[in-house]
Design a protein around this motif. Structure first.
Motif, short mmCIF file in Angstrom:
data_model
loop_
_atom_site.label_atom_id
_atom_site.label_comp_id
_atom_site.label_asym_id
_atom_site.label_seq_id
_atom_site.Cartn_x
_atom_site.Cartn_y
_atom_site.Cartn_z
N THR A 6 0.74 -0.84 -0.01
CA THR A 6 0.02 0.17 0.06
C THR A 6 0.83 1.55 0.24
N CYS A 7 2.23 1.16 0.73
CA CYS A 7 2.66 2.79 1.21
C CYS A 7 3.78 2.44 0.44
N GLY A 8 4.60 1.43 0.41
CA GLY A 8 5.77 1.50 -0.58
C GLY A 8 6.95 1.10 0.91
N ASN A 9 6.79 1.25 1.68
CA ASN A 9 7.43 1.54 2.99
C ASN A 9 8.28 -0.12 2.62
N ASP A 10 9.71 -0.21 3.16
CA ASP A 10 9.92 -1.26 3.27
C ASP A 10 10.91 -1.59 5.01
N TYR A 11 9.79 -2.51 5.49
CA TYR A 11 9.82 -2.66 6.65
C TYR A 11 10.82 -3.97 7.78
N HIS A 12 10.87 -4.51 8.70
CA HIS A 12 11.52 -5.60 8.59
C HIS A 12 10.34 -6.68 9.56
N ARG A 13 9.35 -5.93 9.95
CA ARG A 13 8.21 -6.21 11.06
C ARG A 13 6.70 -6.90 9.84
N ALA A 14 7.14 -6.15 8.47
CA ALA A 14 5.60 -6.51 7.78
C ALA A 14 5.28 -7.64 7.70
N TRP A 24 -0.85 -10.25 -0.32
CA TRP A 24 -0.78 -9.09 0.01
C TRP A 24 0.01 -9.03 0.81
N THR A 25 1.29 -7.81 0.94
CA THR A 25 2.03 -7.70 1.92
C THR A 25 1.39 -6.48 2.65
N PHE A 26 1.98 -6.46 4.27
CA PHE A 26 1.69 -4.97 4.38
C PHE A 26 2.77 -4.75 5.72
N ASP A 27 2.17 -3.53 6.23
CA ASP A 27 3.94 -2.84 7.34
C ASP A 27 2.48 -2.51 8.58
N SER A 28 1.23 -2.34 8.72
CA SER A 28 0.00 -1.54 9.24
C SER A 28 -0.77 -2.35 8.59
N ILE A 29 -1.90 -2.64 9.84
CA ILE A 29 -3.05 -3.26 9.70
C ILE A 29 -4.26 -1.85 8.66
#
Length: 77
Positions: A6-14, A24-29
């Motif tokens: 959704t936002c393109g954030n590269d996050y270690h807790r996705a 789908w992969t997300f970084d937040s609810i």
């Protein structure tokens, strides 16, 4: 790290959400809801709870369903 769809954030807790054979992969609810939650057919808000459904159309509540002409629908108890 994994990139949020959704936002393109590269996050270690996705995290990954799977439904009907798609993933789908997300970084937040919040990002997951933004991508996957349906919109109310009457008022347009995101339906994050149970909502109500009539003939495949989703509404956030019975009030919106009644405004759309579905008088028999009631909110879940």
């Amino acid at each position: 790290m994994t990139v949020c769809e959704t936002c393109g954030n590269d996050y270690h807790r996705a995290f990954t959400v799977s439904r009907d054979g798609e993933s789908w992969t997300f970084d937040s609810i919040e990002c997951a809801a933004s991508k996957l939650a349906p919109h109310c057919a009457q008022c347009g808000c995101r339906v994050l709870g149970h909502g109500v459904e009539q003939e495949g159309t989703v509404y956030c509540c019975a009030h919106c369903a009644r405004r759309a002409g579905h008088d028999a629908l009631v909110d879940s108890a």
